[in-house]
Design a protein around this motif. Structure first.
Motif, PDB file in Angstrom:
ATOM      1  N   LEU A  95       0.896  -1.101  -0.136  1.00 23.07           N
ATOM      2  CA  LEU A  95       0.018   0.013   0.011  1.00 23.07           C
ATOM      3  C   LEU A  95       0.864   1.403   0.115  1.00 23.07           C
ATOM      4  N   ASP A  96       0.609   2.123  -1.055  1.00 24.01           N
ATOM      5  CA  ASP A  96       1.167   3.366  -1.012  1.00 24.01           C
ATOM      6  C   ASP A  96       0.652   4.347   0.023  1.00 24.01           C
ATOM      7  N   HIS A  97       1.315   5.552   0.060  1.00 22.74           N
ATOM      8  CA  HIS A  97       0.717   6.658   1.060  1.00 22.74           C
ATOM      9  C   HIS A  97      -0.803   7.022   0.858  1.00 22.74           C
ATOM     10  N   THR A  98      -1.071   7.086  -0.536  1.00 18.75           N
ATOM     11  CA  THR A  98      -2.487   7.332  -0.850  1.00 18.75           C
ATOM     12  C   THR A  98      -3.425   6.252  -0.308  1.00 18.75           C
ATOM     13  N   ARG A  99      -3.167   4.851  -0.649  1.00 12.88           N
ATOM     14  CA  ARG A  99      -3.888   3.773  -0.227  1.00 12.88           C
ATOM     15  C   ARG A  99      -3.963   3.715   1.266  1.00 12.88           C
ATOM     16  N   LEU A 100      -3.051   4.168   2.029  1.00 14.28           N
ATOM     17  CA  LEU A 100      -2.891   4.107   3.439  1.00 14.28           C
ATOM     18  C   LEU A 100      -3.966   5.303   4.098  1.00 14.28           C
ATOM     19  N   GLY A 101      -3.967   6.215   3.232  1.00 17.66           N
ATOM     20  CA  GLY A 101      -4.797   7.348   3.510  1.00 17.66           C
ATOM     21  C   GLY A 101      -6.456   6.927   3.484  1.00 17.66           C
ATOM     22  N   LEU A 102      -6.572   6.055   2.345  1.00 16.56           N
ATOM     23  CA  LEU A 102      -7.949   5.564   2.245  1.00 16.56           C
ATOM     24  C   LEU A 102      -8.298   4.786   3.308  1.00 16.56           C
ATOM     25  N   LEU A 103      -7.467   4.066   3.749  1.00 13.34           N
ATOM     26  CA  LEU A 103      -7.542   2.901   5.020  1.00 13.34           C
ATOM     27  C   LEU A 103      -7.896   3.739   6.177  1.00 13.34           C
ATOM     28  N   ALA A 104      -6.984   4.990   6.258  1.00 15.34           N
ATOM     29  CA  ALA A 104      -7.415   5.827   7.432  1.00 15.34           C
ATOM     30  C   ALA A 104      -8.868   6.562   7.388  1.00 15.34           C
ATOM     31  N   ASP A 105      -9.195   6.819   6.231  1.00 15.95           N
ATOM     32  CA  ASP A 105     -10.468   7.359   6.056  1.00 15.95           C
ATOM     33  C   ASP A 105     -11.485   6.279   6.387  1.00 15.95           C
ATOM     34  N   LEU A 106     -11.457   5.113   5.812  1.00 14.18           N
ATOM     35  CA  LEU A 106     -12.118   3.828   6.329  1.00 14.18           C
ATOM     36  C   LEU A 106     -12.365   3.712   8.041  1.00 14.18           C
ATOM     37  N   ALA A 107     -11.053   3.979   8.518  1.00 17.17           N
ATOM     38  CA  ALA A 107     -10.957   3.863  10.049  1.00 17.17           C
ATOM     39  C   ALA A 107     -12.005   4.990  10.749  1.00 17.17           C
ATOM     40  N   LYS A 108     -11.706   6.116  10.329  1.00 21.25           N
ATOM     41  CA  LYS A 108     -12.561   7.371  10.982  1.00 21.25           C
ATOM     42  C   LYS A 108     -14.051   7.117  10.262  1.00 21.25           C
ATOM     43  N   LYS A 109     -14.321   6.622   9.299  1.00 19.95           N
ATOM     44  CA  LYS A 109     -15.802   6.508   9.010  1.00 19.95           C
ATOM     45  C   LYS A 109     -16.487   5.397   9.935  1.00 19.95           C
ATOM     46  N   TYR A 110     -15.425   4.255  10.016  1.00 20.05           N
ATOM     47  CA  TYR A 110     -16.194   3.186  11.155  1.00 20.05           C
ATOM     48  C   TYR A 110     -15.747   3.186  12.504  1.00 20.05           C
ATOM     49  N   GLN A 111     -15.087   4.375  12.961  1.00 21.97           N
ATOM     50  CA  GLN A 111     -14.712   4.398  14.209  1.00 21.97           C
ATOM     51  C   GLN A 111     -13.881   3.142  14.818  1.00 21.97           C
ATOM     52  N   CYS A 112     -12.932   2.712  13.958  1.00 25.90           N
ATOM     53  CA  CYS A 112     -12.086   1.817  14.416  1.00 25.90           C
ATOM     54  C   CYS A 112     -10.646   1.984  14.111  1.00 25.90           C
ATOM     55  N   GLN A 113      -9.829   1.194  14.609  1.00 28.03           N
ATOM     56  CA  GLN A 113      -8.508   1.304  14.273  1.00 28.03           C
ATOM     57  C   GLN A 113      -7.842   0.081  13.202  1.00 28.03           C
ATOM     58  N   VAL A 114      -7.105   0.599  12.376  1.00 26.91           N
ATOM     59  CA  VAL A 114      -6.590  -0.117  11.522  1.00 26.91           C
ATOM     60  C   VAL A 114      -5.232  -0.489  11.510  1.00 26.91           C
ATOM     61  N   TRP A 115      -4.556  -1.537  11.992  1.00 23.76           N
ATOM     62  CA  TRP A 115      -3.263  -1.712  12.194  1.00 23.76           C
ATOM     63  C   TRP A 115      -2.577  -2.392  10.888  1.00 23.76           C
ATOM     64  N   VAL A 116      -1.584  -1.896  10.384  1.00 23.35           N
ATOM     65  CA  VAL A 116      -1.113  -2.292   9.354  1.00 23.35           C
ATOM     66  C   VAL A 116       0.512  -2.657   9.404  1.00 23.35           C
ATOM     67  N   GLU A 117       0.583  -3.832   9.066  1.00 25.01           N
ATOM     68  CA  GLU A 117       1.958  -4.672   9.130  1.00 25.01           C
ATOM     69  C   GLU A 117       2.803  -4.264   8.044  1.00 25.01           C
ATOM     70  N   ARG A 118       3.856  -3.613   8.313  1.00 26.73           N
ATOM     71  CA  ARG A 118       4.657  -2.973   7.260  1.00 26.73           C
ATOM     72  C   ARG A 118       6.151  -3.267   7.710  1.00 26.73           C
ATOM     73  N   ILE A 119       6.957  -3.538   6.558  1.00 23.83           N
ATOM     74  CA  ILE A 119       8.345  -3.528   6.907  1.00 23.83           C
ATOM     75  C   ILE A 119       9.051  -2.369   6.231  1.00 23.83           C
ATOM     76  N   GLU A 120       9.613  -1.843   6.947  1.00 21.18           N
ATOM     77  CA  GLU A 120      10.519  -0.285   6.511  1.00 21.18           C
ATOM     78  C   GLU A 120      11.870  -0.826   6.381  1.00 21.18           C
TER      79      GLU A 120
END
Length: 109
Positions: A84-109
């Motif tokens: 997921l790029d930053h735009t797609r991560l932002g879309l997940l953040a929008d979903l989290a806000k809409k449904y009032q929940c947390q999204v934990w994203v597994e990423r390796i930096e």
């Protein structure tokens, strides 16, 4: 021979009636995410097989489905977050806000 044709025609009409009813029922279904569908037993996204969607789309749609179908769930884990790029991560953040929940994203930096 005529009796067999009449029977076949009657069975064909019955099958066609079942297909019409199935189509009406599917059209009436409120899927948890707009764009989601079901065609010939396959899940579709925007009319195409869901399996053909990009990883980012499948992730976003799956998270939205999970949130919509489990309103008491406050946390959703997303694996393979590197896809997921930053735009797609932002879309997940929008979903989290809409449904009032947390999204934990597994990423390796």
């Amino acid at each position: 021979m005529i009796g067999a044709k009449a029977k076949a025609d009657a069975l064909t009409a019955t099958i066609n009636g079942c297909d019409v009813k199935k189509g009406e029922r599917l059209a009436a279904v409120k899927f948890p995410v707009d764009g989601l569908g079901l065609v010939d037993g396959q899940v579709t996204w925007e009319g195409l097989p869901f399996a053909q969607a990009s990883t980012a789309v499948r992730t976003r749609v799956s998270v939205a489905i999970g949130m919509a179908l489990n309103p008491k769930c406050r946390v959703i884990l997303v694996r393979n977050g590197n896809d997921l790029d930053h735009t797609r991560l932002g879309l997940l953040a929008d979903l989290a806000k809409k449904y009032q929940c947390q999204v934990w994203v597994e990423r390796i930096e």
